[in-house]
Scaffold this motif. Structure first.
Motif, PDB file in Angstrom:
ATOM      1  N   LYS A  17      31.166  31.352  42.098  1.00  0.00           N
ATOM      2  CA  LYS A  17      30.911  32.674  42.940  1.00  0.00           C
ATOM      3  C   LYS A  17      31.879  32.866  43.952  1.00  0.00           C
ATOM      4  N   SER A  18      32.179  31.921  44.762  1.00  0.00           N
ATOM      5  CA  SER A  18      33.094  31.980  46.015  1.00  0.00           C
ATOM      6  C   SER A  18      34.396  32.340  45.588  1.00  0.00           C
ATOM      7  N   ALA A  19      34.916  31.702  44.376  1.00  0.00           N
ATOM      8  CA  ALA A  19      36.117  32.103  43.768  1.00  0.00           C
ATOM      9  C   ALA A  19      36.322  33.573  43.261  1.00  0.00           C
ATOM     10  N   ALA A  20      35.497  33.944  42.620  1.00  0.00           N
ATOM     11  CA  ALA A  20      35.022  35.263  42.122  1.00  0.00           C
ATOM     12  C   ALA A  20      35.386  36.449  43.298  1.00  0.00           C
ATOM     13  N   ARG A  21      34.731  35.801  44.295  1.00  0.00           N
ATOM     14  CA  ARG A  21      34.800  36.814  45.475  1.00  0.00           C
ATOM     15  C   ARG A  21      36.253  37.073  45.973  1.00  0.00           C
ATOM     16  N   LEU A  22      37.008  35.702  46.196  1.00  0.00           N
ATOM     17  CA  LEU A  22      38.364  35.894  46.705  1.00  0.00           C
ATOM     18  C   LEU A  22      39.222  36.589  45.607  1.00  0.00           C
ATOM     19  N   TYR A  23      38.862  36.317  44.457  1.00  0.00           N
ATOM     20  CA  TYR A  23      39.748  36.789  43.324  1.00  0.00           C
ATOM     21  C   TYR A  23      39.524  38.480  43.240  1.00  0.00           C
ATOM     22  N   ALA A  24      38.210  38.782  43.518  1.00  0.00           N
ATOM     23  CA  ALA A  24      37.816  40.227  43.641  1.00  0.00           C
ATOM     24  C   ALA A  24      38.758  40.967  44.826  1.00  0.00           C
ATOM     25  N   VAL A  25      38.864  40.388  45.887  1.00  0.00           N
ATOM     26  CA  VAL A  25      39.472  40.862  47.094  1.00  0.00           C
ATOM     27  C   VAL A  25      40.941  41.041  46.602  1.00  0.00           C
ATOM     28  N   GLN A  26      41.428  39.877  45.908  1.00  0.00           N
ATOM     29  CA  GLN A  26      43.012  40.174  45.519  1.00  0.00           C
ATOM     30  C   GLN A  26      43.045  41.188  44.726  1.00  0.00           C
ATOM     31  N   GLU A  44      44.153  40.929  33.714  1.00  0.00           N
ATOM     32  CA  GLU A  44      45.186  39.931  34.369  1.00  0.00           C
ATOM     33  C   GLU A  44      44.718  38.984  34.940  1.00  0.00           C
ATOM     34  N   PHE A  45      43.552  39.002  35.780  1.00  0.00           N
ATOM     35  CA  PHE A  45      42.894  38.144  36.475  1.00  0.00           C
ATOM     36  C   PHE A  45      42.419  37.055  35.460  1.00  0.00           C
ATOM     37  N   LEU A  46      41.723  37.835  34.624  1.00  0.00           N
ATOM     38  CA  LEU A  46      41.033  36.727  33.764  1.00  0.00           C
ATOM     39  C   LEU A  46      41.915  35.939  32.628  1.00  0.00           C
ATOM     40  N   ASP A  47      42.960  36.605  32.490  1.00  0.00           N
ATOM     41  CA  ASP A  47      44.002  36.033  31.549  1.00  0.00           C
ATOM     42  C   ASP A  47      44.734  35.067  32.434  1.00  0.00           C
ATOM     43  N   HIS A  48      45.304  35.279  33.354  1.00  0.00           N
ATOM     44  CA  HIS A  48      46.209  34.374  34.098  1.00  0.00           C
ATOM     45  C   HIS A  48      45.987  33.933  35.460  1.00  0.00           C
ATOM     46  N   ARG A  49      45.027  34.361  36.041  1.00  0.00           N
ATOM     47  CA  ARG A  49      44.520  33.832  37.508  1.00  0.00           C
ATOM     48  C   ARG A  49      43.489  32.913  37.627  1.00  0.00           C
ATOM     49  N   PHE A  50      42.366  32.940  36.927  1.00  0.00           N
ATOM     50  CA  PHE A  50      41.199  32.085  36.646  1.00  0.00           C
ATOM     51  C   PHE A  50      41.583  30.810  36.113  1.00  0.00           C
ATOM     52  N   GLY A  51      41.432  29.781  36.776  1.00  0.00           N
ATOM     53  CA  GLY A  51      41.920  28.450  36.341  1.00  0.00           C
ATOM     54  C   GLY A  51      43.223  28.076  36.378  1.00  0.00           C
ATOM     55  N   ASP A  61      37.841  28.439  38.291  1.00  0.00           N
ATOM     56  CA  ASP A  61      37.543  29.387  37.464  1.00  0.00           C
ATOM     57  C   ASP A  61      36.616  30.238  38.370  1.00  0.00           C
ATOM     58  N   GLY A  62      36.601  31.378  38.306  1.00  0.00           N
ATOM     59  CA  GLY A  62      35.619  32.478  38.877  1.00  0.00           C
ATOM     60  C   GLY A  62      34.516  32.747  38.193  1.00  0.00           C
ATOM     61  N   ASP A  63      33.393  33.100  38.595  1.00  0.00           N
ATOM     62  CA  ASP A  63      32.127  33.606  37.899  1.00  0.00           C
ATOM     63  C   ASP A  63      32.652  35.043  37.548  1.00  0.00           C
ATOM     64  N   VAL A  64      32.858  35.114  36.190  1.00  0.00           N
ATOM     65  CA  VAL A  64      33.236  36.356  35.252  1.00  0.00           C
ATOM     66  C   VAL A  64      32.448  37.447  35.627  1.00  0.00           C
TER      67      VAL A  64
END
Length: 160
Positions: A17-26, A44-51, A61-64
């Motif tokens: 969840k913390s990672a998902a928040r960081l990714y969401a801001v990005q 892009e985030f799901l395919d190339h950033r998460f993990g 991995d973020g909480d999708v």
């Protein structure tokens, strides 16, 4: 919660969840900066950033589901979130003068505050941590704490 998440410990779910928040801001920053659509950025985030691994560091991995809910909420309710943020900022610092990373952070946090899934104090704490990740030695985390406290009290007064 998906079946996949059911196999994870509570600590692993919190980290996701913390990672998902960081990714969401990005993602929100990227959308504002590049003009990309929400679907293009989400993919892009799901395919190339998460993990993925960057400079030898494996990203979590973020909480999708949370990632999607935050960016959709931020985009769908951007005007009221921005108005709420403006009310929380001092008069001489309108949202348009705020660093674009902070703008994205306030929009992401505002989307979560408008939802009812996460307690406001958790939202504030999580996004202050995100601010620390982007502004390690700056005063921005204190600003974020104050602004989000004001926004949380407006959005969810019953939680205080």
């Amino acid at each position: 919660m998906s079946a996949f998440h059911g196999n994870l410990s509570g600590n692993q779910r919190r980290k996701m969840k913390s990672a998902a928040r960081l990714y969401a801001v990005q993602a929100l920053f990227q959308m504002e900066h590049s003009g990309q659509t929400i679907e293009a950025v989400r993919r892009e985030f799901l395919d190339h950033r998460f993990g993925e691994t960057y400079d030898g560091q494996e990203m979590l991995d973020g909480d999708v589901d949370l990632f999607g809910a935050v960016i959709e909420g931020a985009v769908n309710y951007q005007a009221p979130i921005d108005q709420m943020t403006d009310r929380a900022l001092v008069a001489k610092w309108p949202l348009g003068r705020i660093d674009p990373t902070l703008r994205a952070l306030f929009r992401a946090a505002g989307a979560e505050l408008n939802g009812k899934d996460t307690p406001p104090k958790v939202v504030i704490s999580e996004y202050v941590d995100v601010a620390r990740a982007f502004f390690e030695d700056g005063k921005e985390p204190k600003l974020v704490n104050g602004v989000l406290d004001h926004m949380a009290r407006e959005a969810r007064p019953d939680a205080f």
